[in-house]
Scaffold this active site. Sequence first.
Site, PDB file in Angstrom:
ATOM      1  N   LYS A  28       0.900  -1.254  -0.053  1.00 42.28           N
ATOM      2  CA  LYS A  28       0.072  -0.101  -0.054  1.00 42.28           C
ATOM      3  C   LYS A  28       0.831   1.326   0.008  1.00 42.28           C
ATOM      4  O   LYS A  28       0.602   2.289  -0.741  1.00 42.28           O
ATOM      5  CB  LYS A  28      -0.882   0.111   1.323  1.00 42.28           C
ATOM      6  CG  LYS A  28      -1.598   1.296   1.629  1.00 42.28           C
ATOM      7  CD  LYS A  28      -2.437   1.366   2.789  1.00 42.28           C
ATOM      8  CE  LYS A  28      -1.756   1.332   4.379  1.00 42.28           C
ATOM      9  NZ  LYS A  28      -1.139   2.795   4.404  1.00 42.28           N
ATOM     10  N   ASN A  29       2.091   1.191   0.937  1.00 40.44           N
ATOM     11  CA  ASN A  29       2.675   2.204   0.953  1.00 40.44           C
ATOM     12  C   ASN A  29       3.875   2.703  -0.262  1.00 40.44           C
ATOM     13  O   ASN A  29       4.348   3.440  -0.098  1.00 40.44           O
ATOM     14  CB  ASN A  29       3.533   2.430   2.458  1.00 40.44           C
ATOM     15  CG  ASN A  29       2.554   2.413   3.526  1.00 40.44           C
ATOM     16  OD1 ASN A  29       1.159   2.851   3.363  1.00 40.44           O
ATOM     17  ND2 ASN A  29       2.852   2.272   4.711  1.00 40.44           N
ATOM     18  N   ARG A  99      -4.695   9.699   5.346  1.00 42.44           N
ATOM     19  CA  ARG A  99      -3.570  10.795   5.644  1.00 42.44           C
ATOM     20  C   ARG A  99      -2.798  10.841   4.351  1.00 42.44           C
ATOM     21  O   ARG A  99      -2.133  12.049   4.085  1.00 42.44           O
ATOM     22  CB  ARG A  99      -2.816  10.215   6.735  1.00 42.44           C
ATOM     23  CG  ARG A  99      -1.209  10.966   7.015  1.00 42.44           C
ATOM     24  CD  ARG A  99      -1.213  12.067   7.546  1.00 42.44           C
ATOM     25  NE  ARG A  99       0.100  12.658   7.534  1.00 42.44           N
ATOM     26  CZ  ARG A  99       0.490  13.724   8.427  1.00 42.44           C
ATOM     27  NH1 ARG A  99      -0.342  14.268   9.028  1.00 42.44           N
ATOM     28  NH2 ARG A  99       1.770  14.276   8.117  1.00 42.44           N
ATOM     29  N   CYS A 123      -5.567   7.318  10.102  1.00 40.90           N
ATOM     30  CA  CYS A 123      -5.297   6.826  11.207  1.00 40.90           C
ATOM     31  C   CYS A 123      -5.199   7.582  12.547  1.00 40.90           C
ATOM     32  O   CYS A 123      -4.376   8.468  12.663  1.00 40.90           O
ATOM     33  CB  CYS A 123      -3.991   5.796  11.338  1.00 40.90           C
ATOM     34  SG  CYS A 123      -4.178   4.511  10.063  1.00 40.90           S
ATOM     35  N   ARG A 128      -0.301  14.010  14.399  1.00 41.05           N
ATOM     36  CA  ARG A 128       0.024  14.107  12.871  1.00 41.05           C
ATOM     37  C   ARG A 128       0.030  15.363  12.319  1.00 41.05           C
ATOM     38  O   ARG A 128      -0.647  15.704  11.206  1.00 41.05           O
ATOM     39  CB  ARG A 128      -0.814  13.008  12.129  1.00 41.05           C
ATOM     40  CG  ARG A 128      -0.839  11.644  12.704  1.00 41.05           C
ATOM     41  CD  ARG A 128      -1.420  10.631  11.951  1.00 41.05           C
ATOM     42  NE  ARG A 128      -0.290  10.203  10.947  1.00 41.05           N
ATOM     43  CZ  ARG A 128      -0.596   9.098  10.020  1.00 41.05           C
ATOM     44  NH1 ARG A 128      -1.715   8.511  10.038  1.00 41.05           N
ATOM     45  NH2 ARG A 128       0.124   8.606   9.229  1.00 41.05           N
ATOM     46  N   ASP A 317       4.847   0.280  12.434  1.00 43.44           N
ATOM     47  CA  ASP A 317       3.626  -0.201  11.849  1.00 43.44           C
ATOM     48  C   ASP A 317       3.482  -1.677  12.361  1.00 43.44           C
ATOM     49  O   ASP A 317       2.615  -2.416  12.083  1.00 43.44           O
ATOM     50  CB  ASP A 317       3.566  -0.479  10.381  1.00 43.44           C
ATOM     51  CG  ASP A 317       3.513   1.204   9.828  1.00 43.44           C
ATOM     52  OD1 ASP A 317       3.857   1.369   8.767  1.00 43.44           O
ATOM     53  OD2 ASP A 317       2.972   1.947  10.639  1.00 43.44           O
ATOM     54  N   ILE A 339       7.910   6.852  17.473  1.00 42.21           N
ATOM     55  CA  ILE A 339       7.590   7.686  16.476  1.00 42.21           C
ATOM     56  C   ILE A 339       6.176   8.433  16.489  1.00 42.21           C
ATOM     57  O   ILE A 339       5.961   9.674  16.149  1.00 42.21           O
ATOM     58  CB  ILE A 339       7.295   6.689  14.922  1.00 42.21           C
ATOM     59  CG1 ILE A 339       8.531   5.820  15.095  1.00 42.21           C
ATOM     60  CG2 ILE A 339       6.844   7.521  13.717  1.00 42.21           C
ATOM     61  CD1 ILE A 339       9.920   6.436  14.338  1.00 42.21           C
ATOM     62  N   ARG A 410      -8.340  -1.343   4.734  1.00 38.40           N
ATOM     63  CA  ARG A 410      -7.763   0.079   4.245  1.00 38.40           C
ATOM     64  C   ARG A 410      -6.425  -0.435   3.831  1.00 38.40           C
ATOM     65  O   ARG A 410      -5.616  -0.219   3.039  1.00 38.40           O
ATOM     66  CB  ARG A 410      -7.730   1.181   5.088  1.00 38.40           C
ATOM     67  CG  ARG A 410      -8.791   2.236   5.225  1.00 38.40           C
ATOM     68  CD  ARG A 410      -8.227   3.376   5.900  1.00 38.40           C
ATOM     69  NE  ARG A 410      -7.178   4.001   5.240  1.00 38.40           N
ATOM     70  CZ  ARG A 410      -6.293   4.824   5.979  1.00 38.40           C
ATOM     71  NH1 ARG A 410      -6.369   5.058   7.343  1.00 38.40           N
ATOM     72  NH2 ARG A 410      -5.090   5.240   5.145  1.00 38.40           N
TER      73      ARG A 410
HETATM   74  C1  EPZ Z   1       4.196   6.967   6.799  1.00 39.79           C
HETATM   75  O1  EPZ Z   1       3.276   7.841   7.371  1.00 39.79           O
HETATM   76  C2  EPZ Z   1       3.390   5.585   6.625  1.00 39.79           C
HETATM   77  N1  EPZ Z   1       2.019   5.865   5.641  1.00 39.79           N
HETATM   78  C3  EPZ Z   1       2.757   5.169   7.918  1.00 39.79           C
HETATM   79  O2  EPZ Z   1       2.125   4.020   7.843  1.00 39.79           O
HETATM   80  C4  EPZ Z   1       3.725   4.984   8.785  1.00 39.79           C
HETATM   81  O3  EPZ Z   1       3.383   4.497  10.408  1.00 39.79           O
HETATM   82  C5  EPZ Z   1       4.747   6.143   9.041  1.00 39.79           C
HETATM   83  O4  EPZ Z   1       5.205   6.611   7.819  1.00 39.79           O
HETATM   84  C6  EPZ Z   1       6.205   5.957   9.800  1.00 39.79           C
HETATM   85  O5  EPZ Z   1       6.825   4.707   9.224  1.00 39.79           O
HETATM   86  C7  EPZ Z   1       2.345   5.732   4.432  1.00 39.79           C
HETATM   87  O6  EPZ Z   1       3.575   5.640   3.916  1.00 39.79           O
HETATM   88  C8  EPZ Z   1       1.303   6.241   3.410  1.00 39.79           C
HETATM   89  P1  EPZ Z   1       5.871  10.159   9.128  1.00 39.79           P
HETATM   90  P2  EPZ Z   1       3.678   9.354   7.452  1.00 39.79           P
HETATM   91  O7  EPZ Z   1       5.611  11.302   8.631  1.00 39.79           O
HETATM   92  O8  EPZ Z   1       4.576   9.685   6.635  1.00 39.79           O
HETATM   93  C9  EPZ Z   1       5.817  13.428  12.607  1.00 39.79           C
HETATM   94  C10 EPZ Z   1       0.175   2.537   7.643  1.00 39.79           C
HETATM   95  O9  EPZ Z   1      -0.217   1.852   8.519  1.00 39.79           O
HETATM   96  N2  EPZ Z   1       5.532  14.314  11.454  1.00 39.79           N
HETATM   97  O10 EPZ Z   1       6.758   9.328   8.742  1.00 39.79           O
HETATM   98  O11 EPZ Z   1       2.259  10.086   7.600  1.00 39.79           O
HETATM   99  C11 EPZ Z   1       4.655  12.468  12.799  1.00 39.79           C
HETATM  100  O12 EPZ Z   1       3.577  13.060  13.555  1.00 39.79           O
HETATM  101  C12 EPZ Z   1       0.531   3.825   8.120  1.00 39.79           C
HETATM  102  O13 EPZ Z   1       0.526   1.973   6.662  1.00 39.79           O
HETATM  103  C13 EPZ Z   1       5.693  15.849  11.995  1.00 39.79           C
HETATM  104  O14 EPZ Z   1       5.897  16.182  13.029  1.00 39.79           O
HETATM  105  O15 EPZ Z   1       4.547   9.373   9.085  1.00 39.79           O
HETATM  106  C14 EPZ Z   1       5.240  11.391  13.350  1.00 39.79           C
HETATM  107  O16 EPZ Z   1       5.528  11.651  14.778  1.00 39.79           O
HETATM  108  C15 EPZ Z   1       0.242   4.307   9.219  1.00 39.79           C
HETATM  109  N3  EPZ Z   1       5.249  16.859  10.972  1.00 39.79           N
HETATM  110  C16 EPZ Z   1       6.724  11.303  12.660  1.00 39.79           C
HETATM  111  O17 EPZ Z   1       6.785  12.659  12.100  1.00 39.79           O
HETATM  112  C17 EPZ Z   1       5.009  16.493   9.888  1.00 39.79           C
HETATM  113  O18 EPZ Z   1       4.791  17.553   9.078  1.00 39.79           O
HETATM  114  C18 EPZ Z   1       6.871  10.417  11.632  1.00 39.79           C
HETATM  115  O19 EPZ Z   1       5.880  10.677  10.697  1.00 39.79           O
HETATM  116  C19 EPZ Z   1       5.033  15.110   9.497  1.00 39.79           C
HETATM  117  C20 EPZ Z   1       5.173  14.180  10.324  1.00 39.79           C
END
Ligand code: EPZ
Length: 431
Positions: A28-29, A99, A123, A128, A317, A339, A410
């Site tokens: 998916k990702n 998201r 989620c 986020r 995840d 995370i 999803r």
């Molecule tokens: C990706 O989400 C994945 N989704 C998530 O998988 C996964 O849990 C996550 O990466 C971490 O590995 C997809 O790839 C579609 P991040 P993403 O931005 O990119 C903070 C699943 O189940 N952050 O790497 O949204 C955030 O709050 C999903 O398949 C900010 O602070 O995650 C988090 O604490 C769930 N400001 C950290 O960074 C921002 O502008 C990492 O989040 C963006 C993120």
Amino acid sequence: MMKRDKFIIQGLGNKKSLSGKIRVNGAKNAVLPVMASSVLFKDGFKIKNVPLIEDLNRLDEIFKGLGVEMIKQLDGEYFINTTKINSVEIEEEASKRMRASIIFTGPILARFGELIFPHPGGCVIGARPIDLFLEGFEKMGAKVKHNDGKYFIKTKDGKLKGTKIFFKIPSVTATETFIMAGILAEGKTILKNVAIEPEIISLIEWLNDCGAKIKGVGTPVLEIEGGSLLEANDKVYETIPDRLEAGSFLILGALCASDLEISNCNPSHLEIVIEMLKDSGVDIEVGKDYLKVNNKNLKNYKSFSIKTHEYPGFPTDLQSPTVVFLTQSQGESLVFETIFEGRLNYTSDLVKMGADIKMWDSHRATIKGPKQLKGCELEGPDIRTGFAFVIAALVAEKESIITNVYYIDRGYGSIEKRLFKIGADIKRVKE
Ligand code: EPZ
């Protein structure tokens, strides 16, 4: 309107009676960013091995909102051509439910010089925020306005400017977004402290195959040379296997199967999970594109502690499926979720089932095992915890009801059919 299907699951009461073979779907990702990258192309392209999951419907809604259509050719094969895009607004409903809709922001802004999108939903695993995206677009010369829950972003003369961006967090979708923004920006864009997940490597390889100039793949620093629209020229993107499905099934097999083959996966994307389960005592055979769990000589697994970390560290995840595993392991373990601040909230449901879990703060929990779980009613707050509850329900005694199956759908296509095939007593009750 979100469907409210339920799963009714009969627990195995710790009998390891599942058996057989389960095939891993495309990731998916990986599909989400590659589909969004179509906005950067002057021609259309085909994507293969696409998982049949709910998020595909959200993608379809986003493309329709942009005035183009994702065409299903065969099961798992789609064709997308965005040359006729007639809007720069990301569809609100779909964005509220996924998201990852945010990955479209970079390509749309880079190609059209303007963009409208709502604060994305998805989620429930933490606040986020999207500060990395808004700050990055401003650094590339765009102006960001926000009112009534929507963001209005515009570049001065229709183009983003190449620049240097240092991510204070190696965010996965922010990395993907600014790689794609840099492809059509004027001049060079340097991204530092990027995420290096396999899905990002696959995206970069695809983009470079189609004319992008991205250097540093797999390292924390990327250099993107701004240029013109990309061209697929009939090249096809083959979606990489979903390491999160594979890891989820590996944990399911360890807890509930006498033997389970997990086919069509890439074990090299799951090294840390395989190593930690092996150290715990799980008998895992690692093939080139398969994993085999064997529980012939039944024994208690040893507990272990985890600290989630960006790739190649322990994947957040797979944290919730691993916590279910640890409730059945011998000893005490510490789980440190670094995370997301909201990704351990579900543990209270496992305690309701009989698990011994103590929360120290929103990031840390200790688990003592093994503890027999008993079935109950559960509601999954996110994709991965939804599946973790399926594993817990199968481990438990008696019957469990899992509501909010939309979240599981999803990320795990036709999951009840695939689990039924390996012997699980799981039924979907349509609302
Ligand atoms: C990706 O989400 C994945 N989704 C998530 O998988 C996964 O849990 C996550 O990466 C971490 O590995 C997809 O790839 C579609 P991040 P993403 O931005 O990119 C903070 C699943 O189940 N952050 O790497 O949204 C955030 O709050 C999903 O398949 C900010 O602070 O995650 C988090 O604490 C769930 N400001 C950290 O960074 C921002 O502008 C990492 O989040 C963006 C993120």
